[in-house]
Design a protein around this motif. Structure first.
Motif, PDB file in Angstrom:
ATOM      1  N   GLN A   1       0.834  -1.196   0.000  1.00 35.71           N
ATOM      2  CA  GLN A   1       0.000   0.000   0.000  1.00 35.71           C
ATOM      3  C   GLN A   1       0.870   1.246   0.000  1.00 35.71           C
ATOM      4  N   THR A   2       0.478   2.211  -0.836  1.00 32.69           N
ATOM      5  CA  THR A   2       1.106   3.521  -0.863  1.00 32.69           C
ATOM      6  C   THR A   2       0.080   4.543  -0.404  1.00 32.69           C
ATOM      7  N   PRO A   3       0.560   5.685   0.075  1.00 31.73           N
ATOM      8  CA  PRO A   3      -0.367   6.696   0.599  1.00 31.73           C
ATOM      9  C   PRO A   3      -1.428   7.097  -0.417  1.00 31.73           C
ATOM     10  N   GLY A   4      -2.660   7.120   0.038  1.00 35.47           N
ATOM     11  CA  GLY A   4      -3.761   7.536  -0.806  1.00 35.47           C
ATOM     12  C   GLY A   4      -4.299   6.483  -1.747  1.00 35.47           C
ATOM     13  N   LYS A   5      -3.707   5.302  -1.694  1.00 34.74           N
ATOM     14  CA  LYS A   5      -4.159   4.228  -2.585  1.00 34.74           C
ATOM     15  C   LYS A   5      -4.640   3.030  -1.790  1.00 34.74           C
ATOM     16  N   ASP A   6      -5.455   2.212  -2.442  1.00 35.52           N
ATOM     17  CA  ASP A   6      -5.925   0.989  -1.793  1.00 35.52           C
ATOM     18  C   ASP A   6      -4.786  -0.022  -1.658  1.00 35.52           C
ATOM     19  N   ARG A   7      -4.932  -0.877  -0.675  1.00 34.83           N
ATOM     20  CA  ARG A   7      -3.977  -1.968  -0.521  1.00 34.83           C
ATOM     21  C   ARG A   7      -4.134  -2.912  -1.712  1.00 34.83           C
ATOM     22  N   GLU A   8      -3.006  -3.299  -2.325  1.00 36.13           N
ATOM     23  CA  GLU A   8      -3.075  -4.127  -3.522  1.00 36.13           C
ATOM     24  C   GLU A   8      -2.344  -5.448  -3.330  1.00 36.13           C
ATOM     25  N   PHE A   9      -2.893  -6.445  -3.986  1.00 31.57           N
ATOM     26  CA  PHE A   9      -2.337  -7.798  -3.946  1.00 31.57           C
ATOM     27  C   PHE A   9      -0.978  -7.841  -4.630  1.00 31.57           C
TER      28      PHE A   9
ATOM     29  N   SER B   1       0.220 -25.681   1.222  1.00 33.09           N
ATOM     30  CA  SER B   1       1.307 -26.642   0.998  1.00 33.09           C
ATOM     31  C   SER B   1       2.476 -26.037   0.224  1.00 33.09           C
ATOM     32  N   GLY B   2       2.236 -24.876  -0.368  1.00 34.31           N
ATOM     33  CA  GLY B   2       3.256 -24.262  -1.223  1.00 34.31           C
ATOM     34  C   GLY B   2       3.151 -24.662  -2.680  1.00 34.31           C
ATOM     35  N   ALA B   3       2.180 -25.503  -3.010  1.00 32.51           N
ATOM     36  CA  ALA B   3       2.070 -26.009  -4.377  1.00 32.51           C
ATOM     37  C   ALA B   3       1.532 -24.960  -5.359  1.00 32.51           C
ATOM     38  N   TYR B   4       0.749 -24.024  -4.844  1.00 34.44           N
ATOM     39  CA  TYR B   4       0.159 -22.996  -5.710  1.00 34.44           C
ATOM     40  C   TYR B   4       0.745 -21.636  -5.331  1.00 34.44           C
ATOM     41  N   ARG B   5       1.176 -20.903  -6.356  1.00 31.48           N
ATOM     42  CA  ARG B   5       1.747 -19.572  -6.143  1.00 31.48           C
ATOM     43  C   ARG B   5       1.159 -18.636  -7.198  1.00 31.48           C
ATOM     44  N   TYR B   6       0.870 -17.435  -6.778  1.00 32.84           N
ATOM     45  CA  TYR B   6       0.276 -16.451  -7.674  1.00 32.84           C
ATOM     46  C   TYR B   6       0.987 -15.114  -7.490  1.00 32.84           C
ATOM     47  N   TYR B   7       1.008 -14.350  -8.568  1.00 37.92           N
ATOM     48  CA  TYR B   7       1.683 -13.050  -8.520  1.00 37.92           C
ATOM     49  C   TYR B   7       0.869 -12.007  -9.273  1.00 37.92           C
ATOM     50  N   ALA B   8       0.955 -10.776  -8.797  1.00 35.19           N
ATOM     51  CA  ALA B   8       0.422  -9.660  -9.574  1.00 35.19           C
ATOM     52  C   ALA B   8       1.282  -9.487 -10.820  1.00 35.19           C
ATOM     53  N   ASP B   9       0.666  -9.041 -11.885  1.00 40.73           N
ATOM     54  CA  ASP B   9       1.409  -8.862 -13.136  1.00 40.73           C
ATOM     55  C   ASP B   9       2.586  -7.912 -12.957  1.00 40.73           C
ATOM     56  N   SER B  10       2.435  -6.942 -12.085  1.00 39.23           N
ATOM     57  CA  SER B  10       3.470  -5.923 -11.907  1.00 39.23           C
ATOM     58  C   SER B  10       4.746  -6.469 -11.271  1.00 39.23           C
ATOM     59  N   VAL B  11       4.679  -7.631 -10.632  1.00 38.09           N
ATOM     60  CA  VAL B  11       5.856  -8.179  -9.955  1.00 38.09           C
ATOM     61  C   VAL B  11       6.274  -9.529 -10.515  1.00 38.09           C
ATOM     62  N   LYS B  12       5.504 -10.064 -11.438  1.00 37.71           N
ATOM     63  CA  LYS B  12       5.791 -11.386 -11.980  1.00 37.71           C
ATOM     64  C   LYS B  12       7.166 -11.407 -12.634  1.00 37.71           C
TER      65      LYS B  12
ATOM     66  N   LYS C   1      -6.721 -14.682  -2.899  1.00 38.12           N
ATOM     67  CA  LYS C   1      -7.643 -13.677  -2.360  1.00 38.12           C
ATOM     68  C   LYS C   1      -7.007 -12.318  -2.667  1.00 38.12           C
ATOM     69  N   VAL C   2      -7.540 -11.595  -3.623  1.00 38.69           N
ATOM     70  CA  VAL C   2      -6.907 -10.350  -4.036  1.00 38.69           C
ATOM     71  C   VAL C   2      -7.566  -9.129  -3.413  1.00 38.69           C
ATOM     72  N   SER C   3      -8.670  -9.325  -2.757  1.00 36.86           N
ATOM     73  CA  SER C   3      -9.344  -8.212  -2.094  1.00 36.86           C
ATOM     74  C   SER C   3      -8.965  -8.216  -0.625  1.00 36.86           C
ATOM     75  N   PRO C   4      -8.464  -7.087  -0.103  1.00 40.11           N
ATOM     76  CA  PRO C   4      -8.103  -7.042   1.319  1.00 40.11           C
ATOM     77  C   PRO C   4      -9.249  -7.436   2.247  1.00 40.11           C
ATOM     78  N   SER C   5     -10.464  -7.196   1.821  1.00 37.74           N
ATOM     79  CA  SER C   5     -11.605  -7.524   2.674  1.00 37.74           C
ATOM     80  C   SER C   5     -11.802  -9.034   2.819  1.00 37.74           C
ATOM     81  N   ASP C   6     -11.143  -9.818   1.970  1.00 38.54           N
ATOM     82  CA  ASP C   6     -11.252 -11.272   2.051  1.00 38.54           C
ATOM     83  C   ASP C   6     -10.245 -11.888   3.009  1.00 38.54           C
ATOM     84  N   ILE C   7      -9.346 -11.087   3.526  1.00 38.80           N
ATOM     85  CA  ILE C   7      -8.245 -11.592   4.337  1.00 38.80           C
ATOM     86  C   ILE C   7      -8.581 -11.491   5.817  1.00 38.80           C
ATOM     87  N   ALA C   8      -8.294 -12.583   6.557  1.00 42.50           N
ATOM     88  CA  ALA C   8      -8.652 -12.605   7.968  1.00 42.50           C
ATOM     89  C   ALA C   8      -7.598 -11.978   8.875  1.00 42.50           C
ATOM     90  N   TYR C   9      -6.324 -12.201   8.576  1.00 40.94           N
ATOM     91  CA  TYR C   9      -5.266 -11.778   9.492  1.00 40.94           C
ATOM     92  C   TYR C   9      -4.192 -10.979   8.756  1.00 40.94           C
TER      93      TYR C   9
END
Length: 127
Positions: free
Chosen positions: A39-47, A54-65, A108-116
């Motif tokens: 998260q940067t100031p004034g912007k939403d938290r982004e995935f 198990s570590g078998a599945y990994r996902y990345y935002a296009d900007s960091v892939k 889960k790419v929406s911060p509202s979906d995250i528990a902790y």
């Protein structure tokens, strides 16, 4: 419930690398999918990245892939984010996140979906 503590942030020049760590409390770390957001100031938290229980599945935002790598060590209750080829636009507060639900169908790419959440660690990239 799980408590998360991030470390490893700091100041680095463009093109450099940093490794963020997320230490989790409790005995059930391997039941949580782990994710990183930023998260940067004034912007939403982004995935940024996610890894399944198990570590078998990994996902990345296009900007960091291709530049960032997420991993986990279930024996040490730790999640890691290796960040290479850093750019000034990567500057942000980085948050570790955990959720018990499966991410085999996608992160889960929406911060509202995250528990902790952790408290965040600052990453600054100078040009």
């Amino acid at each position: 419930q799980v408590q998360l503590v991030e470390s490893g942030g700091g100041l680095v020049q463009a093109g450099g690398s940093l490794r963020l760590s997320c230490a989790a409390s409790g005995r059930t770390f391997n039941s949580y999918a782990m994710e990183w957001f930023r998260q940067t100031p004034g912007k939403d938290r982004e995935f940024v990245a996610a890894i399944s229980q198990s570590g078998a599945y990994r996902y990345y935002a296009d900007s960091v892939k291709g530049r960032f790598t997420i991993s986990r060590d279930n024996a040490r209750n730790t999640a890691l984010l290796q960040m290479n080829s850093l750019k000034p636009e990567d500057k942000a507060v980085y948050y570790c996140a955990a959720d018990r639900r499966s991410i085999t169908s996608g992160p889960k790419v929406s911060p509202s979906d995250i528990a902790y959440w952790g408290q965040g660690t600052q990453v600054t990239v100078s040009s």
